[in-house]
Enzyme design. Structure first.
Site, PDB file in Angstrom:
ATOM      1  N   HIS A 187      17.708  19.759  72.276  1.00 26.42           N
ATOM      2  CA  HIS A 187      18.024  21.033  71.839  1.00 26.42           C
ATOM      3  C   HIS A 187      19.478  21.428  71.512  1.00 26.42           C
ATOM      4  O   HIS A 187      20.226  20.586  71.905  1.00 26.42           O
ATOM      5  CB  HIS A 187      17.488  21.756  72.990  1.00 26.42           C
ATOM      6  CG  HIS A 187      17.981  21.473  74.385  1.00 26.42           C
ATOM      7  ND1 HIS A 187      19.116  21.970  74.957  1.00 26.42           N
ATOM      8  CD2 HIS A 187      17.551  20.613  75.574  1.00 26.42           C
ATOM      9  CE1 HIS A 187      19.276  21.214  76.186  1.00 26.42           C
ATOM     10  NE2 HIS A 187      18.325  20.490  76.527  1.00 26.42           N
ATOM     11  N   ASP A 227      19.898  43.235 100.353  1.00 24.28           N
ATOM     12  CA  ASP A 227      21.014  43.782  99.903  1.00 24.28           C
ATOM     13  C   ASP A 227      22.189  42.948  99.426  1.00 24.28           C
ATOM     14  O   ASP A 227      23.282  42.956  99.450  1.00 24.28           O
ATOM     15  CB  ASP A 227      21.751  44.845 100.942  1.00 24.28           C
ATOM     16  CG  ASP A 227      22.098  43.993 102.120  1.00 24.28           C
ATOM     17  OD1 ASP A 227      21.754  42.739 102.308  1.00 24.28           O
ATOM     18  OD2 ASP A 227      22.649  44.615 102.925  1.00 24.28           O
ATOM     19  N   HIS A 250      19.816  25.657  76.975  1.00 26.42           N
ATOM     20  CA  HIS A 250      18.792  25.642  75.793  1.00 26.42           C
ATOM     21  C   HIS A 250      19.246  26.585  75.001  1.00 26.42           C
ATOM     22  O   HIS A 250      19.085  27.901  74.710  1.00 26.42           O
ATOM     23  CB  HIS A 250      17.401  25.841  76.242  1.00 26.42           C
ATOM     24  CG  HIS A 250      16.994  24.705  76.984  1.00 26.42           C
ATOM     25  ND1 HIS A 250      15.909  24.893  77.936  1.00 26.42           N
ATOM     26  CD2 HIS A 250      17.330  23.554  77.370  1.00 26.42           C
ATOM     27  CE1 HIS A 250      15.573  23.870  78.630  1.00 26.42           C
ATOM     28  NE2 HIS A 250      16.369  22.985  78.345  1.00 26.42           N
ATOM     29  N   HIS A 282       7.996  16.095  75.830  1.00 28.70           N
ATOM     30  CA  HIS A 282       8.644  17.044  75.136  1.00 28.70           C
ATOM     31  C   HIS A 282       9.763  16.655  74.017  1.00 28.70           C
ATOM     32  O   HIS A 282       9.332  15.641  73.546  1.00 28.70           O
ATOM     33  CB  HIS A 282       9.867  17.404  76.518  1.00 28.70           C
ATOM     34  CG  HIS A 282      10.513  16.398  77.162  1.00 28.70           C
ATOM     35  ND1 HIS A 282      11.475  15.742  76.284  1.00 28.70           N
ATOM     36  CD2 HIS A 282      10.412  15.489  78.229  1.00 28.70           C
ATOM     37  CE1 HIS A 282      12.047  14.709  77.091  1.00 28.70           C
ATOM     38  NE2 HIS A 282      11.363  14.467  78.345  1.00 28.70           N
ATOM     39  N   GLU A 332      19.991  11.319  78.574  1.00 29.27           N
ATOM     40  CA  GLU A 332      20.400  12.488  77.765  1.00 29.27           C
ATOM     41  C   GLU A 332      21.741  12.695  77.690  1.00 29.27           C
ATOM     42  O   GLU A 332      22.701  12.486  78.754  1.00 29.27           O
ATOM     43  CB  GLU A 332      19.711  13.660  78.647  1.00 29.27           C
ATOM     44  CG  GLU A 332      19.970  15.004  77.948  1.00 29.27           C
ATOM     45  CD  GLU A 332      19.554  16.198  78.532  1.00 29.27           C
ATOM     46  OE1 GLU A 332      19.376  16.140  79.551  1.00 29.27           O
ATOM     47  OE2 GLU A 332      19.531  17.203  77.931  1.00 29.27           O
ATOM     48  N   ARG A 359      14.726   9.123  81.872  1.00 28.39           N
ATOM     49  CA  ARG A 359      15.239  10.022  80.930  1.00 28.39           C
ATOM     50  C   ARG A 359      16.633   9.684  80.838  1.00 28.39           C
ATOM     51  O   ARG A 359      17.424   9.320  81.781  1.00 28.39           O
ATOM     52  CB  ARG A 359      14.812  11.405  81.041  1.00 28.39           C
ATOM     53  CG  ARG A 359      15.517  12.361  80.166  1.00 28.39           C
ATOM     54  CD  ARG A 359      14.893  13.868  80.171  1.00 28.39           C
ATOM     55  NE  ARG A 359      15.256  14.473  81.293  1.00 28.39           N
ATOM     56  CZ  ARG A 359      14.574  14.883  82.385  1.00 28.39           C
ATOM     57  NH1 ARG A 359      13.181  14.428  82.208  1.00 28.39           N
ATOM     58  NH2 ARG A 359      14.857  15.627  83.251  1.00 28.39           N
ATOM     59  N   ASP A 408      24.820  19.067  79.750  1.00 30.06           N
ATOM     60  CA  ASP A 408      23.320  18.724  80.153  1.00 30.06           C
ATOM     61  C   ASP A 408      23.107  17.259  79.871  1.00 30.06           C
ATOM     62  O   ASP A 408      23.004  16.702  78.852  1.00 30.06           O
ATOM     63  CB  ASP A 408      22.580  19.362  79.298  1.00 30.06           C
ATOM     64  CG  ASP A 408      21.015  19.258  79.477  1.00 30.06           C
ATOM     65  OD1 ASP A 408      20.743  18.538  80.329  1.00 30.06           O
ATOM     66  OD2 ASP A 408      20.240  19.743  78.509  1.00 30.06           O
ATOM     67  N   GLU A 459      17.696  13.310  74.183  1.00 31.31           N
ATOM     68  CA  GLU A 459      17.016  12.991  75.502  1.00 31.31           C
ATOM     69  C   GLU A 459      15.679  12.335  75.421  1.00 31.31           C
ATOM     70  O   GLU A 459      14.808  13.049  76.191  1.00 31.31           O
ATOM     71  CB  GLU A 459      17.319  14.147  76.523  1.00 31.31           C
ATOM     72  CG  GLU A 459      16.693  15.390  75.896  1.00 31.31           C
ATOM     73  CD  GLU A 459      16.719  16.599  76.913  1.00 31.31           C
ATOM     74  OE1 GLU A 459      16.431  16.511  78.121  1.00 31.31           O
ATOM     75  OE2 GLU A 459      17.127  17.760  76.302  1.00 31.31           O
ATOM     76  N   TYR A 519       7.287   8.659  81.000  1.00 33.76           N
ATOM     77  CA  TYR A 519       7.016   9.023  82.144  1.00 33.76           C
ATOM     78  C   TYR A 519       5.585   8.458  82.626  1.00 33.76           C
ATOM     79  O   TYR A 519       4.537   8.581  81.709  1.00 33.76           O
ATOM     80  CB  TYR A 519       6.891  10.546  82.325  1.00 33.76           C
ATOM     81  CG  TYR A 519       8.208  11.203  81.749  1.00 33.76           C
ATOM     82  CD1 TYR A 519       9.103  11.195  82.598  1.00 33.76           C
ATOM     83  CD2 TYR A 519       8.279  12.052  80.579  1.00 33.76           C
ATOM     84  CE1 TYR A 519      10.262  12.198  82.389  1.00 33.76           C
ATOM     85  CE2 TYR A 519       9.491  12.819  80.324  1.00 33.76           C
ATOM     86  CZ  TYR A 519      10.424  12.825  81.000  1.00 33.76           C
ATOM     87  OH  TYR A 519      11.342  13.434  80.785  1.00 33.76           O
ATOM     88  N   HIS A 521      10.515  19.281  85.642  1.00 37.13           N
ATOM     89  CA  HIS A 521      11.468  20.090  86.223  1.00 37.13           C
ATOM     90  C   HIS A 521      11.348  20.073  87.889  1.00 37.13           C
ATOM     91  O   HIS A 521      11.487  21.187  88.382  1.00 37.13           O
ATOM     92  CB  HIS A 521      11.366  21.464  85.738  1.00 37.13           C
ATOM     93  CG  HIS A 521      11.561  21.665  84.221  1.00 37.13           C
ATOM     94  ND1 HIS A 521      11.064  22.669  83.459  1.00 37.13           N
ATOM     95  CD2 HIS A 521      12.357  20.994  83.411  1.00 37.13           C
ATOM     96  CE1 HIS A 521      11.393  22.427  82.310  1.00 37.13           C
ATOM     97  NE2 HIS A 521      12.343  21.434  82.279  1.00 37.13           N
ATOM     98  N   ASP A 524      19.383  14.728  86.259  1.00 37.66           N
ATOM     99  CA  ASP A 524      19.744  15.356  85.113  1.00 37.66           C
ATOM    100  C   ASP A 524      20.350  16.751  85.370  1.00 37.66           C
ATOM    101  O   ASP A 524      19.683  17.652  86.211  1.00 37.66           O
ATOM    102  CB  ASP A 524      18.170  16.147  84.565  1.00 37.66           C
ATOM    103  CG  ASP A 524      18.158  16.828  83.117  1.00 37.66           C
ATOM    104  OD1 ASP A 524      19.288  17.363  82.916  1.00 37.66           O
ATOM    105  OD2 ASP A 524      17.381  16.942  82.663  1.00 37.66           O
TER     106      ASP A 524
HETATM  107  N1  GLY Z   1      17.836  19.983  81.958  1.00 39.18           N
HETATM  108  C1  GLY Z   1      17.149  20.608  81.124  1.00 39.18           C
HETATM  109  C2  GLY Z   1      17.000  19.820  79.783  1.00 39.18           C
HETATM  110  O1  GLY Z   1      17.298  18.845  79.768  1.00 39.18           O
HETATM  111  O2  GLY Z   1      16.625  20.420  78.717  1.00 39.18           O
HETATM  112 MN    MN Z   2      18.849  17.923  81.068  1.00 39.52          MN
HETATM  113 MN    MN Z   3      18.501  18.978  77.890  1.00 39.65          MN
END
Ligand code: GLY
Ligand code: MN
Ligand code: MN
Length: 440
Positions: free
Chosen positions: A351, A36, A358, A347, A410, A408, A268, A381, A385, A240, A257
Site C-alpha cells: 500500500h 473525562d 495506509h 491480502h 515487509e 510476513r 511500517d 509485504e 499463513y 491484525h 509488524d
Molecule cells: N501494519 C499494517 C500493514 O502492514 O498494512
Molecule cells: Mn505492516
Molecule cells: Mn503494511
C-alpha cells in the site's frame, strides 16, 4: 531535517482550485478515551498537510485570489487558565506569525464570519463525508448565504470534494517528507534489531512490544504509526493480532509488524524471526519462499510499472514455492489463475505509505492501474499463513508439520528515477543474518 513548505502546498492547491472558489477544512476533533480522559490528540492529516498546525478546534480557509487574505485560520483564542491546565495555544497572533496565515479569527466567531467569506464563490471545496457534523455546518453556512437577501449574490456555490485532488498531491512525496519517512524507518529498524537481540523463549509478546516502543520513543517516534503486531506461533495467522499478550515458546516463530511515526509520517515494517534464534527446517523452507517473493516483488518497483506488476510477481513466486514444497499440487500457472494461493495469502502485496500508514492516493486512475512515479513511497509485504485449522486445500491434505506457521516480510520502498530505495533496509532479513544477530 529540511523544513516542510506548507505555503507551497497551499499555493499549489489554490492554483488548482482556480478563482471564485473557497476551500474549507476542519482540524481533527479530540476523541474521548473514557469518561473525562481523551486520547492524545492526533491532527487530521489533510489539515496538517496544508497548515502544519497541531491543535483541535480549528478550521482552515483558502480563498485563491482574495486580496485581503487568501489563507485564513479560525482557531482557539489564547486563554491563560486553559493553557495552564491543558497546554499552550497558538492563538490568532501566533497563527499569523508562525503559520503564515494572512488573517486569523477566534473559532467561536466562525458562524458570523464564514458565510461572508463564501459569498460570491462559485465552488466550495471541502472534505465531503470525512466529518458529517462539519458537512452539515458547511451546508448551514451556505444556506444562510442563500436565504439572506442582504448577502445573496445569485450564486449558490457548487460543493466539491477536495479529497481526491489533495490525496493526489499527498501521493508524491517531497524531499522533506522522504527525510521524515526515512527517519521513521531508520528508528524502527533499530527497534526491530533490539527486539531480535532481546527475544527468547519464556519471554512474552508484551515484553517485545515494550522493547519496540521504547526504541521508537528514544528515536523521537513517540507513537507507533499503528497498533504494533507482536504475534508468536499460531497468533501470526491472525492478520491484525494486537493483544500481544502470550508467552513465546521454544520452536515457534514470532511475526513482528511495527513501525514508528516521526513528525506525523509513518513507517511500517514486518519481520518474522525464530523465538529461540534458529528456524526449523519447515520454517526455513517457507521463510525462503516469502523472502524470494518479497525480493522479486521489490524488483518490480520502478517508474512506469504499477501495483499489478508487484502483486502478480509476489503471487507467482509464492505459488511456485508452495508447489515446490508439495504443499500445493498442480500447475503453478493454473493455481494462480484459480486464485488457490488466496487460502495462504489473502491480502495485497502493499500500500502507499506517508502521513497515513495506509496512505491516501488512488490505486487506479480512469480504470487503469496507477503508474509508479519517483517520489511515491509504498510497502512490499508478501506473506504466507498456514493456521492449525488448515488441514486441506485444493483437495489435498496439508501435512501437520506446515501448520501453525505465519510469515510476513515487509519493507518501506521509495520509488526513485532509476528504480527503488529500500528505506527500511537496516533490518536484517535473510535467515543467516537474523540467526547471526540473535546468536549475539
Ligand atoms: N501494519 C499494517 C500493514 O502492514 O498494512
Ligand atoms: Mn505492516
Ligand atoms: Mn503494511
Amino acid at each position: 531535517m529540511k523544513a516542510i513548505n506548507f505555503a507551497a502546498r497551499r499555493k499549489k492547491l489554490m492554483q488548482w482550485m482556480g478563482p471564485n472558489s473557497i476551500a474549507i477544512l476542519p482540524a481533527a476533533e479530540e476523541k474521548v478515551r473514557s469518561h473525562d480522559v481523551n486520547f492524545p490528540f492526533r491532527q487530521d492529516n489533510n489539515f496538517w498537510y496544508l497548515t502544519g498546525f497541531n491543535e483541535p478546534e480549528a478550521v482552515m480557509v483558502l480563498i485563491p485570489g482574495r486580496k485581503q487574505a487568501e489563507f485564513i485560520l479560525f482557531n482557539r483564542e489564547k486563554d491563560i487558565t486553559q493553557e495552564r491546565w491543558h497546554g499552550k495555544r497558538l492563538g490568532q497572533d501566533g497563527a499569523i506569525e508562525l503559520l503564515g496565515a494572512d488573517d486569523a479569527f477566534p473559532i467561536d466567531d466562525i458562524d458570523d464570519i464564514l458565510p461572508g467569506l463564501m459569498e460570491g464563490r462559485e465552488r466550495i471545496y471541502f472534505a465531503l463525508g470525512a466529518n458529517s457534523e462539519f458537512d452539515h455546518k458547511v451546508m448551514e453556512w451556505r444556506s444562510e448565504l442563500m436565504t439572506s437577501p442582504a448577502k445573496r449574490t445569485g450564486s449558490p456555490g457548487e460543493l466539491i470534494d477536495i479529497g481526491h485532488h489533495l490525496h493526489d498531491m499527498r501521493l508524491v512525496k517531497s524531499a522533506a517528507e522522504i527525510q521524515r519517512i526515512r527517519h521513521a524507518a531508520k528508528v524502527s529498524a533499530k527497534a526491530h534489531i533490539e527486539l531480535m537481540k532481546a527475544c527468547a523463549p519464556g519471554k512474552t509478546e508484551r515484553e517485545m512490544e515494550t522493547e519496540l516502543h521504547y526504541h521508537f520513543a528514544k528515536g523521537q517516534c513517540r507513537y507507533p504509526a499503528y497498533p504494533s503486531i507482536v504475534a508468536s506461533g499460531e497468533n501470526a495467522n491472525i492478520l491484525h493480532y494486537i493483544e500481544n499478550a502470550d508467552e513465546m515458546h521454544d520452536g515457534d516463530l514470532l511475526l513482528v509488524d511495527a513501525g514508528g511515526e516521526f513528525e506525523h509520517y509513518a513507517s511500517d515494517i514486518s519481520r518474522t524471526i525464530p523465538v529461540n534464534g534458529q528456524y526449523t527446517k519447515e520454517q526455513a523452507a517457507l521463510y525462503d519462499v516469502v523472502l524470494e517473493a518479497q525480493l522479486a516483488a521489490i524488483e518490480m518497483v520502478k517508474p512506469g510499472n504499477h501495483w499489478d506488476h508487484i502483486h502478480n510477481k509476489a503471487v507467482e513466486v509464492l505459488t511456485q514455492g508452495l508447489v515446490d514444497l508439495k504443499i500445493l499440487k498442480g500447475e503453478p500457472k493454473d493455481l494462480v489463475k484459480r486464485g488457490v494461493y488466496r487460502e495462504f495469502y489473502m491480502h495485497k502485496t502493499g500500500h502507499w505509505l506517508g502521513l497515513d500508514v495506509h496512505d491516501v492516493g488512488d490505486y487506479h486512475l480512469h480504470g487503469q492501474p496507477r503508474v509508479l512515479e519517483a517520489g511515491m513511497v509504498l510497502t512490499v509485504e508478501p506473506a504466507l499463513y498456514i493456521p492449525q485449522t488448515m488441514t486441506r486445500v485444493n483437495g489435498h491434505n496439508i501435512a501437520k508439520k506446515w501448520r501453525g506457521i505465519g510469515i510476513r516480510i515487509e519493507d518501506d520502498i521509495l520509488v526513485t528515477s532509476k528504480g527503488y530505495d529500500v528505506l527500511s533496509k537496516d533490518v536484517p532479513k535473510t535467515r543467516a543474518e537474523i540467526e547471526r544477530l540473535m546468536a549475539g
